[in-house]
Design a protein around this motif. Structure first.
Motif, short mmCIF file in Angstrom:
data_model
loop_
_atom_site.label_atom_id
_atom_site.label_comp_id
_atom_site.label_asym_id
_atom_site.label_seq_id
_atom_site.Cartn_x
_atom_site.Cartn_y
_atom_site.Cartn_z
N ARG A 329 0.78 -1.15 -0.03
CA ARG A 329 -0.05 0.00 0.00
C ARG A 329 1.09 1.12 0.09
NH1 ARG A 329 -5.01 0.07 2.31
NH2 ARG A 329 -4.20 1.48 3.97
N ILE A 330 1.92 1.20 0.78
CA ILE A 330 2.96 2.32 0.53
C ILE A 330 3.53 2.48 -1.05
CG2 ILE A 330 5.08 3.26 1.43
CD1 ILE A 330 4.75 1.26 4.00
N ILE A 331 3.91 1.30 -1.63
CA ILE A 331 4.49 1.40 -2.69
C ILE A 331 3.39 1.89 -3.81
CG2 ILE A 331 5.22 0.06 -4.32
CD1 ILE A 331 6.73 -1.63 -2.47
N GLU A 332 2.22 1.53 -3.55
CA GLU A 332 1.03 2.12 -4.41
C GLU A 332 0.92 3.61 -4.59
OE1 GLU A 332 -2.52 -1.38 -3.95
OE2 GLU A 332 -3.02 0.78 -3.41
N ILE A 333 1.35 4.21 -3.62
CA ILE A 333 1.36 5.67 -3.44
C ILE A 333 2.71 6.09 -4.07
CG2 ILE A 333 1.27 7.63 -2.04
CD1 ILE A 333 -0.41 6.40 0.00
N LEU A 334 3.59 5.50 -3.86
CA LEU A 334 4.89 5.82 -4.17
C LEU A 334 4.95 5.79 -5.77
CD1 LEU A 334 7.81 4.57 -1.78
CD2 LEU A 334 6.73 6.95 -2.24
N ASP A 335 4.19 4.68 -5.97
CA ASP A 335 4.08 4.59 -7.71
C ASP A 335 3.16 5.42 -8.45
OD1 ASP A 335 6.14 2.84 -7.76
OD2 ASP A 335 4.63 1.06 -7.92
N ALA A 336 2.42 6.27 -7.68
CA ALA A 336 1.47 7.33 -8.38
C ALA A 336 2.22 8.37 -8.96
CB ALA A 336 0.52 7.80 -7.29
#
Ligand code: ADP
Length: 600
Positions: A329-336
């Motif tokens: 879920r952290i990576i999802e934001i970083l990938d936005a």
């Protein structure tokens, strides 16, 4: 739209994504790894004093080889001391490796949070339009914390334990290869079962984490609109929505617990079978003289130690899965990816005069949608330009495009002849002040809210902003004056007062461009007059682009742009538009008849 490409990732992929945060702390990582290896080595050595005690001291002694001498007692004392030294050293190594990993975890989490926060600040408004704020807060605080906690308390020690297992099985093979092979033969079964069940745990844990986050988002939304919830008696609706989420989360939690318990007990069962087999065959080998009693004890000690990490893994599996879900879920934001970013050749905007020009600008929030179609108009520098249009036409959207919250689908927006697409976004926004329809204040004093982080503002400049925004009377009526505290989001002030604080905030910044987005909507007549007086006092100080659907504010402006049906239909001064006798003149006549007070 901002885009994400998050998805299910394995722990190794997740770890690799956080490597840039770990890399600067190589010292701590190496320290942790070195002490971990020392601990592993000591754990492997640990049963050997026992082996020597049994094989080289006790057995010969019982067979009568040392009768009448003190040799056995000296050896026993030496081996006991050695055992004590090994255990103490292992404890020291374990202490330092826990310390190193804990420090590493804290530092990494600090860096991840900072990286996440600065990345989130770069994300476009479109990202926030579709994201739930409560969920973002949970990701930022809860998920990062959970990820760090589990990485430090479970994942790193478990990774270290893999080395322990490897080392122990190697020694077992060297000690007695047949028994060693028997010990190893159950490993594939253990591996298969662990992988199968941990997948189930991982899926349920991810769903549970998602549900928990969604519940947090609902709670934060219910709190944010508590007045509406109460006024519309929506408590039960929100309550039952929350209960449903709670129920679902509980079900997923039970699934996780059930699968974890199954995994734990299955591991126990296999370990039991394995230990019994080693005990039986080991005993047999001892009787056959192939293995010493001490050797069997080492074997049993190794088995116990080797299986401990496996038991731990099954115990920690749910937590590890939750941590992996948190990492994803952290990576999802970083990938936005921010929808609007500085062009590679963007330059810092020079000091602007504020001549604004929209050239054939088209835009839609979603693909295929068109809110604005080839809109062209200009707002002369230093003038007060009113954008007049019915609600929902796209007036606020035009301001968002000028602020580069979104990227136009076509056309160009220029300020002083410079295309804003070629200017650094921060340098453009630094020259624009904004007063929105609904002003949100931050928890703090009125002074803090007006200054909004500015530190080098003179008292005269602050006073000027207060007078210009018609706040002087209100502030002097407060016992604490400018230092009066306002609640979070300004709930302790009326809307009119909040709007005037927003105007003061804009004035104190002395920016060449001022955008007003219907600052008077929803105000009572008295507040409207105060705000409109404030706006009138701003005339000539900056280029004002004022969007409204209310004609009463248009008549006093220098320039009027009338929009309808996605495009500009007429533009000019009040007199010019009246002379055109078209849309504006018609609306003005209706309003005159209705209110009889167009000019303010
Ligand atoms: P106005 O300021 O003239 O009232 P807006 O610019 O706020 O109009 O909105 C124009 C249209 O764009 C409306 O139909 C509105 O529903 C839509 N809209 C506004 N903001 C968004 C958004 N973030 N995402 C999708 N549609 C939006």
């Amino acid at each position: 739209m901002s885009t994400t490409n998050g998805g299910s990732q394995n722990p190794w992929q997740i770890f690799r994504r956080f490597w840039p945060e770990v890399a600067p702390h190589k010292g701590l990582l190496c320290g942790g790894a070195a002490t971990l290896f020392l601990e592993v080595a000591l754990r492997i050595i640990e049963p050997w004093p026992l082996k020597y005690l049994v094989d080289s001291v006790l057995t010969p002694s019982l067979e009568g080889n040392y009768r009448g001498t003190h040799a056995p007692l000296t050896s026993i004392a030496t081996l006991s001391l050695l055992y004590c030294v090994v255990i103490s050293l292992r404890a020291v190594a374990a202490y330092f490796n826990t310390l190193c990993f804990a420090h590493l975890g804290q530092r990494v989490v600090k860096r991840v949070r900072s990286r996440l926060f600065s990345h989130m600040q770069k994300l476009s408004l479109s990202y926030y339009a579709s994201a739930r704020h409560g969920d973002l807060v949970i990701r930022m605080i809860g998920d990062v914390g959970l990820f760090q906690d589990v990485m430090v308390t479970a994942a790193l020690p478990l990774a270290g334990n893999i080395v322990v297992i490897g080392g122990m099985f190697l020694v077992m093979l060297l000690l007695h290869w047949k028994l060693g092979l028997i010990s190893i033969c159950l490993l594939p079964a253990l591996y298969y079962m662990t992988v199968r069940l941990s997948r189930r745990i991982h899926t349920a844990a991810r769903r549970q984490r998602k549900l928990e986050s969604s519940m947090a988002a609902s709670v934060s939304e219910a709190f944010a609109s508590v007045a509406t919830v109460k006024a519309l008696a929506l408590e039960q609706t929100f309550g039952s929505l929350f209960s449903q989420g709670n129920e679902k989360s509980l079900k997923e939690g039970v699934t996780v617990q059930r699968a974890s318990a199954k995994l734990e007990r299955s591991v126990d069962f296999l370990i039991g079978i394995e230990s019994a087999a080693v005990l039986f065959l080991g005993g047999w080998f001892v009787l056959e003289g192939e293995l010493t009693i001490g050797g069997l004890l080492v074997f049993l000690a190794y088995l116990k130690n080797a299986f401990k990490p496996m038991r731990n893994y099954s115990k920690y599996c749910a937590r590890l899965s939750k941590a992996a879900a948190a990492g994803e879920r952290i990576i999802e934001i970083l990938d936005a990816v921010p929808e609007v970013e500085d062009a590679p050749d963007a330059v810092v905007a020079p000091p602007l005069q504020g001549a604004i020009e929209f050239r054939d600008v088209s835009f839609g929030y979603e693909s295929g949608q068109q809110i604005l179609s080839k809109v062209s108009f200009h707002a002369p520098a230093g003038c007060h330009t009113v954008l007049l249009a019915p609600s929902g036409t796209g007036k606020s959207t035009l301001l968002s495009l000028l602020l580069r919250f979104y990227q136009p689908d076509g056309g160009d927006i220029r300020v002083d002849g410079l295309s804003i697409a070629k200017l650094r976004i921060d340098s453009l926004r630094e020259q624009i002040a904004v007063v929105l329809q609904n002003t949100e204040l931050f928890a703090g004093s009125i002074r803090d809210n007006i200054l909004g982080g500015l530190t080098d503002v003179s008292e005269e400049r602050l006073h000027d902003a207060i007078v210009t925004s018609q706040l002087a009377g209100f502030i002097s009526s407060l016992s604490d004056g400018l230092d009066t505290l306002v609640g979070e989001r300004g709930v302790t002030l009326s809307k009119g007062q909040r709007q005037r604080i927003a105007i003061a905030r804009a004035v104190v910044r002395q920016r060449p461009i001022l955008l007003l987005d219907e600052p008077m909507s929803g105000l009572d007549p008295e507040s409207q007059k105060l705000v409109s007086d404030a706006i009138r006092m701003l005339a000539g100080r900056a280029t004002i682009l004022h969007v409204t659907h209310d004609l009463r504010h248009a008549a006093s402006a220098d320039h009027i742009v009338v929009l309808d049906e996605k495009r500009v239909i007429e533009a000019g001064s009040h007199l010019e538009l009246m002379a055109l006798n078209s849309r504006y003149a018609g609306l003005y006549a209706i309003q005159q008849a209705g209110f009889g007070e167009c000019r303010q």
